[in-house]
Design an enzyme around this catalytic site. Sequence first.
Site, mmCIF file in Angstrom:
data_model
loop_
_atom_site.group_PDB
_atom_site.id
_atom_site.type_symbol
_atom_site.label_atom_id
_atom_site.label_comp_id
_atom_site.label_asym_id
_atom_site.label_seq_id
_atom_site.Cartn_x
_atom_site.Cartn_y
_atom_site.Cartn_z
ATOM 1 N N ASN A 131 0.800 -1.241 0.000
ATOM 2 C CA ASN A 131 0.000 0.000 0.000
ATOM 3 C C ASN A 131 0.825 1.281 0.000
ATOM 4 O O ASN A 131 0.494 2.232 -0.694
ATOM 5 C CB ASN A 131 -1.031 0.002 1.128
ATOM 6 C CG ASN A 131 -0.430 -0.044 2.499
ATOM 7 O OD1 ASN A 131 0.672 -0.571 2.686
ATOM 8 N ND2 ASN A 131 -1.128 0.495 3.475
ATOM 9 N N SER A 208 -0.765 -7.711 6.796
ATOM 10 C CA SER A 208 -2.026 -8.154 7.393
ATOM 11 C C SER A 208 -1.788 -8.780 8.765
ATOM 12 O O SER A 208 -0.691 -9.282 9.058
ATOM 13 C CB SER A 208 -2.688 -9.182 6.477
ATOM 14 O OG SER A 208 -1.845 -10.306 6.345
ATOM 15 N N THR A 209 -2.822 -8.765 9.591
ATOM 16 C CA THR A 209 -2.716 -9.351 10.930
ATOM 17 C C THR A 209 -2.478 -10.857 10.831
ATOM 18 O O THR A 209 -1.721 -11.425 11.620
ATOM 19 C CB THR A 209 -3.981 -9.024 11.746
ATOM 20 O OG1 THR A 209 -4.050 -7.590 11.869
ATOM 21 C CG2 THR A 209 -3.941 -9.621 13.138
ATOM 22 N N GLY A 212 1.161 -11.300 9.880
ATOM 23 C CA GLY A 212 1.969 -10.803 11.004
ATOM 24 C C GLY A 212 2.008 -11.802 12.156
ATOM 25 O O GLY A 212 3.055 -11.997 12.801
ATOM 26 N N GLU A 229 3.489 -3.873 12.274
ATOM 27 C CA GLU A 229 2.462 -2.864 11.982
ATOM 28 C C GLU A 229 1.397 -3.580 11.167
ATOM 29 O O GLU A 229 1.637 -3.937 10.015
ATOM 30 C CB GLU A 229 3.032 -1.701 11.151
ATOM 31 C CG GLU A 229 4.162 -0.940 11.795
ATOM 32 C CD GLU A 229 3.736 -0.098 12.973
ATOM 33 O OE1 GLU A 229 2.524 -0.045 13.288
ATOM 34 O OE2 GLU A 229 4.629 0.492 13.589
ATOM 35 N N CYS A 263 -3.758 1.456 6.450
ATOM 36 C CA CYS A 263 -4.104 0.836 7.739
ATOM 37 C C CYS A 263 -4.630 1.877 8.729
ATOM 38 O O CYS A 263 -5.292 1.523 9.694
ATOM 39 C CB CYS A 263 -2.940 0.041 8.306
ATOM 40 S SG CYS A 263 -1.372 0.855 8.124
ATOM 41 N N GLU A 432 7.218 2.551 15.329
ATOM 42 C CA GLU A 432 8.156 3.051 14.336
ATOM 43 C C GLU A 432 8.175 4.569 14.437
ATOM 44 O O GLU A 432 7.356 5.177 15.118
ATOM 45 C CB GLU A 432 7.707 2.623 12.937
ATOM 46 C CG GLU A 432 7.681 1.121 12.783
ATOM 47 C CD GLU A 432 7.568 0.678 11.338
ATOM 48 O OE1 GLU A 432 6.437 0.574 10.844
ATOM 49 O OE2 GLU A 432 8.626 0.445 10.719
HETATM 50 P P1 ADP Z 1 -1.559 -8.501 2.151
HETATM 51 O O1 ADP Z 1 -1.382 -7.116 2.672
HETATM 52 O O2 ADP Z 1 -1.576 -8.602 0.655
HETATM 53 O O3 ADP Z 1 -2.569 -9.358 2.841
HETATM 54 P P2 ADP Z 1 0.576 -9.778 3.606
HETATM 55 O O4 ADP Z 1 0.302 -9.205 4.896
HETATM 56 O O5 ADP Z 1 0.464 -11.255 3.468
HETATM 57 O O6 ADP Z 1 -0.195 -9.172 2.400
HETATM 58 O O7 ADP Z 1 2.004 -9.337 3.077
HETATM 59 C C1 ADP Z 1 2.796 -8.264 3.517
HETATM 60 C C2 ADP Z 1 4.234 -8.599 3.188
HETATM 61 O O8 ADP Z 1 4.572 -9.833 3.846
HETATM 62 C C3 ADP Z 1 4.522 -8.856 1.696
HETATM 63 O O9 ADP Z 1 5.815 -8.367 1.387
HETATM 64 C C4 ADP Z 1 4.479 -10.365 1.598
HETATM 65 O O10 ADP Z 1 5.218 -10.871 0.511
HETATM 66 C C5 ADP Z 1 5.107 -10.767 2.906
HETATM 67 N N1 ADP Z 1 4.770 -12.132 3.383
HETATM 68 C C6 ADP Z 1 3.699 -12.875 3.048
HETATM 69 N N2 ADP Z 1 3.744 -14.078 3.672
HETATM 70 C C7 ADP Z 1 4.864 -14.088 4.426
HETATM 71 C C8 ADP Z 1 5.471 -15.036 5.314
HETATM 72 N N3 ADP Z 1 4.918 -16.216 5.553
HETATM 73 N N4 ADP Z 1 6.632 -14.692 5.927
HETATM 74 C C9 ADP Z 1 7.196 -13.484 5.710
HETATM 75 N N5 ADP Z 1 6.676 -12.561 4.882
HETATM 76 C C10 ADP Z 1 5.529 -12.850 4.247
#
Ligand code: ADP
Length: 455
Positions: A131, A208-209, A212, A229, A263, A432
Site C-alpha cells: 500500500n 495483514s494481521t 503478522g 504494523e 491501515c 516506528e
Molecule cells: P496482504 O497485505 O496482501 O494481505 P501480507 O500481509 O500477506 O499481504 O504481506 C505483507 C508482506 O509480507 C509482503 O511483502 C508479503 O510478501 C510478505 N509475506 C507474506 N507471507 C509471508 C510469510 N509467511 N513470511 C514473511 N513474509 C511474508
Amino acid sequence: MSAAQLVNPATEQPLDRVEHTEAAAVDDAVARAHAAQRRWSRLAPAARAERLRAFATVVDAHVGELAALEVANSGHPVSAAEWEAGHVRDVLQFYAASPERLSGQQIPVADGLDVTFHEPLGVVAVITPWNFPMPIACWGFAPALAAGNAVLVKPAEWTPLTTLRLGELAAEAGLDPDLLQVLPGQGAVVGEALVTHPDVRKIVFTGSTVTGTRVMAAAATQVKRVTLELGGKSANIVFDDCDLERAAATAPYGVFDNAGQDCCARSRILVQRSVYDRFMELLEPAVSGVVVGDPASRDTEMGPLVSRPHWEKVASYVPDDAPVAFRGGAPDGPGFWFAPTVLTPNRTDRTVTEEIFGPVVTVLRFDDEADAIALANDTMFGLSGSIWTDDLSRALRVARAVEAGNLSVNSHSSVRYATPFGGFKRSGLGRELGPDAPLAFTDTKNVFIAVKEAP
Ligand code: ADP
C-alpha cells in the site's frame, strides 16, 4: 529464477517483469549484509550521519522519477506519490542526526565505572506491504541504518519498483551496496527465509494481521525481535459540538486517501445521533466531490485499487443488497476502479468489524460519550482514530479512553516522522518513527569496569 509480471492498476497494461529472489540467494545476501554491517558499525558516527545525508540528497534529486514509478506501479495519484518520495528524503534526514546522538548512560557505582552502550543488532529485515511501498520501507531502513545495522528489504510482490530504485539510489549515494539490499520475491519464499534465518536479528513487518501473526510465531522460535504494523479499523468520532462542516468535508480524506488502502483509514464514522442527519447531508457532496481518475493527473485525489484480486476482495463487501447510503464516481474499466462508498449497516455487520482496505466507509450513530468510546473500542484493532469536538476536556477524555496508538483531534493526521507510530491490540507491536526508533534496532549492553583501590 522466477519472475513476476507487474501490471499498471489504472490501465491493466503490463509493466516490467521483476526477477524474484530464490530462497538459496537469501543466505548469500545475509552473509554479505553481515560483512557490510561490521564495516558500517565501525565507522565514526559522523561518517555514518554524512552518508545518510548524502542518501537523502540523492533521493531528493529523484523525487519526480520515484513518484512516476509509484504512479505506474501502484496507481497512487502523482501528488501523493511525490509526497511519499519526499517523505523518504525527510525521514533519512531526520535519522541522519541519530548516529551522533545514540548515547548510553553512565550509572553511578561505588567501585568503578558503569556504562551502557546501544549496540546495533546486526542484520535486520524489513518486510513491506503493497500500500505505501516507499514510506514503509524507509521507516524501517532509515533508523536501522542510523543505529549501525545492515538492512534487507523484502517489498511486496505487486509493488517492488520504487523500493528497488531506492536500493540503487543508496549505492549511488555512496552506501555499500551490501548494506541496504532489496530482495524482491514471494512472502512464502523470501519473507519466510528472512524470518527463519539465524543471522537476521530482527524483523520489521508491515502487512495483514494474519501474516503478522505467522511472522511473530516463526520469529519466536529464535527469540528474534519483531516490530509489527498490522491492520486497522479506526473510528472517526463526530460529536455534536464540533465544526460539523469541517468534519464532514474532511471525512472522505480520512478514509479514501490511497483509495482506502491505508491501515490508518478512519473506516468507521461514528456520529452523535443529534447531528446524524445534518452530517449525512454534508457528507454526500463531499464524497461525490472526490476526484477519482487518472493517477498521473495533478487534479486526481483517488486512484484505482492495486490489483484485480484486491478489487474482488473489496467488492465482496458491497453486494447488490448492501446498505449503500451514497457513492461517489469512478471511471469505467480498464483499471481496478472502485467508487467511494458510504454504507449504513448495523453495528455487527462484517463491514463494521473487518478491515476492508478499500474506499468503503460505514457510518453508525451513537448516543453519548460513553457509547462513542464503547463503539470505538469494539474492535480487535487499535491503530488510529479521529475525534471531532470543540470541547478540549472531552477531546482529551476520549483520546485517553480510545485503545489506539495514534489519535488526532479535529484532524485526520496519522503519520509524522518525528512522532511515534504503531498500534494497540492486534494492530501491532512496537513503534516506528519518532526520536526513539533507532533504539529499537539496538540491544543495550552494560559494561562495568572495576577500579582498584589506591595502594
Ligand atoms: P496482504 O497485505 O496482501 O494481505 P501480507 O500481509 O500477506 O499481504 O504481506 C505483507 C508482506 O509480507 C509482503 O511483502 C508479503 O510478501 C510478505 N509475506 C507474506 N507471507 C509471508 C510469510 N509467511 N513470511 C514473511 N513474509 C511474508
